[in-house]
Write a protein that holds these residues in place. Structure first.
Motif, PDB file in Angstrom:
ATOM      1  N   UNK A 272      14.727 -14.405   1.365  1.00 33.91           N
ATOM      2  CA  UNK A 272      15.029 -15.841   1.303  1.00 33.91           C
ATOM      3  C   UNK A 272      14.600 -16.536   2.595  1.00 33.91           C
ATOM      4  N   UNK A 273      14.861 -15.897   3.726  1.00 36.24           N
ATOM      5  CA  UNK A 273      14.451 -16.472   5.009  1.00 36.24           C
ATOM      6  C   UNK A 273      12.933 -16.644   5.062  1.00 36.24           C
ATOM      7  N   UNK A 274      12.216 -15.646   4.608  1.00 43.60           N
ATOM      8  CA  UNK A 274      10.747 -15.694   4.640  1.00 43.60           C
ATOM      9  C   UNK A 274      10.201 -16.813   3.759  1.00 43.60           C
ATOM     10  N   UNK A 275      10.659 -16.875   2.515  1.00 43.96           N
ATOM     11  CA  UNK A 275      10.089 -17.896   1.629  1.00 43.96           C
ATOM     12  C   UNK A 275      10.573 -19.295   1.991  1.00 43.96           C
ATOM     13  N   UNK A 276      11.795 -19.409   2.522  1.00 44.32           N
ATOM     14  CA  UNK A 276      12.282 -20.722   2.969  1.00 44.32           C
ATOM     15  C   UNK A 276      11.486 -21.195   4.182  1.00 44.32           C
ATOM     16  N   UNK A 277      11.088 -20.279   5.062  1.00 44.55           N
ATOM     17  CA  UNK A 277      10.278 -20.649   6.223  1.00 44.55           C
ATOM     18  C   UNK A 277       8.907 -21.158   5.777  1.00 44.55           C
ATOM     19  N   UNK A 278       8.329 -20.516   4.762  1.00 40.68           N
ATOM     20  CA  UNK A 278       7.053 -20.995   4.221  1.00 40.68           C
ATOM     21  C   UNK A 278       7.222 -22.387   3.610  1.00 40.68           C
ATOM     22  N   UNK A 279       8.322 -22.590   2.893  1.00 46.76           N
ATOM     23  CA  UNK A 279       8.571 -23.899   2.283  1.00 46.76           C
ATOM     24  C   UNK A 279       8.771 -24.969   3.359  1.00 46.76           C
ATOM     25  N   UNK A 280       9.449 -24.607   4.436  1.00 48.78           N
ATOM     26  CA  UNK A 280       9.701 -25.560   5.516  1.00 48.78           C
ATOM     27  C   UNK A 280       8.394 -26.009   6.164  1.00 48.78           C
ATOM     28  N   UNK A 281       7.450 -25.093   6.266  1.00 43.22           N
ATOM     29  CA  UNK A 281       6.153 -25.419   6.869  1.00 43.22           C
ATOM     30  C   UNK A 281       5.158 -25.970   5.853  1.00 43.22           C
ATOM     31  N   UNK A 282       5.623 -26.123   4.599  1.00 42.70           N
ATOM     32  CA  UNK A 282       4.766 -26.604   3.505  1.00 42.70           C
ATOM     33  C   UNK A 282       3.522 -25.747   3.332  1.00 42.70           C
ATOM     34  N   UNK A 283       3.667 -24.457   3.566  1.00 47.23           N
ATOM     35  CA  UNK A 283       2.559 -23.528   3.369  1.00 47.23           C
ATOM     36  C   UNK A 283       2.766 -22.803   2.052  1.00 47.23           C
ATOM     37  N   UNK A 284       1.662 -22.549   1.374  1.00 49.77           N
ATOM     38  CA  UNK A 284       1.755 -21.828   0.102  1.00 49.77           C
ATOM     39  C   UNK A 284       1.924 -20.345   0.366  1.00 49.77           C
ATOM     40  N   UNK A 285       2.740 -19.732  -0.445  1.00 51.35           N
ATOM     41  CA  UNK A 285       2.977 -18.296  -0.371  1.00 51.35           C
ATOM     42  C   UNK A 285       2.642 -17.725  -1.731  1.00 51.35           C
ATOM     43  N   UNK A 286       1.600 -16.892  -1.790  1.00 50.48           N
ATOM     44  CA  UNK A 286       1.150 -16.317  -3.056  1.00 50.48           C
ATOM     45  C   UNK A 286       0.935 -17.394  -4.111  1.00 50.48           C
ATOM     46  N   UNK A 287       0.356 -18.512  -3.691  1.00 50.09           N
ATOM     47  CA  UNK A 287       0.039 -19.619  -4.590  1.00 50.09           C
ATOM     48  C   UNK A 287       1.277 -20.335  -5.130  1.00 50.09           C
ATOM     49  N   UNK A 288       2.418 -20.204  -4.450  1.00 49.76           N
ATOM     50  CA  UNK A 288       3.648 -20.878  -4.856  1.00 49.76           C
ATOM     51  C   UNK A 288       3.827 -22.144  -4.035  1.00 49.76           C
ATOM     52  N   UNK A 289       4.141 -23.242  -4.700  1.00 43.96           N
ATOM     53  CA  UNK A 289       4.465 -24.456  -3.968  1.00 43.96           C
ATOM     54  C   UNK A 289       5.973 -24.508  -3.714  1.00 43.96           C
ATOM     55  N   UNK A 290       6.436 -25.558  -3.045  1.00 38.36           N
ATOM     56  CA  UNK A 290       7.858 -25.638  -2.699  1.00 38.36           C
ATOM     57  C   UNK A 290       8.759 -25.641  -3.934  1.00 38.36           C
ATOM     58  N   UNK A 291       8.337 -26.301  -4.999  1.00 38.86           N
ATOM     59  CA  UNK A 291       9.161 -26.323  -6.208  1.00 38.86           C
ATOM     60  C   UNK A 291       9.349 -24.909  -6.754  1.00 38.86           C
TER      61      UNK A 291
END
Length: 147
Positions: free
Chosen positions: A71-90
């Motif tokens: 959760x910390x990892x994916x929330x950090x990506x969302x906070x930086x508005x960076x895509x993670x494995x082609x996932x957007x913030x939504x």
């Protein structure tokens, strides 16, 4: 709710959960009693070393640690508005939301075990339960604002 503020609260809550889970994992295998072993009714040791503290031989505290690291990892990506494995913030919000629903159901079962089977409450487990509810409420609000 402001997306940035909500994600920061989720990150801080997750870091607290990581520290708590790591201590519970250490305590699970430790030979000494933990600082929260206050009495028979309020004891991390009774709960954390019971037969209910593992699933298929894996400590629940380890599963909690891994979950909150994720959760910390994916929330950090969302906070930086960076895509993670082609996932957007939504998409990230949806993953966190459904993960927290599953964790909440598991936590409610474990609270039942604490209250009605072991007759002992683990204060650190209660802290994790509170963090689960906080993250779930925040992610619920963030998901609603993304619709």
């Amino acid at each position: 709710m402001n997306e940035k503020r909500g994600l920061i609260i989720i990150l801080i809550s997750s870091i607290i959960a990581i520290i708590t889970s790591a201590y519970l994992l250490y305590s699970h295998y430790s030979d000494t009693s933990s600082f929260c072993d206050i009495s028979k009714e309020i004891s991390c040791d009774i709960v954390n070393r019971s037969i209910y503290s593992e699933i298929f031989g894996i400590p629940i505290s380890l599963l909690s640690l891994i979950t909150f690291l994720f959760i910390t990892t994916i929330a950090a990506f969302a906070l930086k508005n960076k895509k993670l494995f082609n996932l957007n913030n939504k998409n990230i919000f949806d993953i966190i939301f459904w993960l927290m629903i599953i964790i909440l159901i598991s936590a409610l079962y474990l609270v039942y075990i604490e209250l009605f089977v072991l007759y002992s409450i683990c204060p650190l487990c209660v802290l994790l339960d509170i963090i689960i509810i906080i993250i779930l409420l925040i992610i619920f609000k963030l998901r609603r604002s993304k619709k």
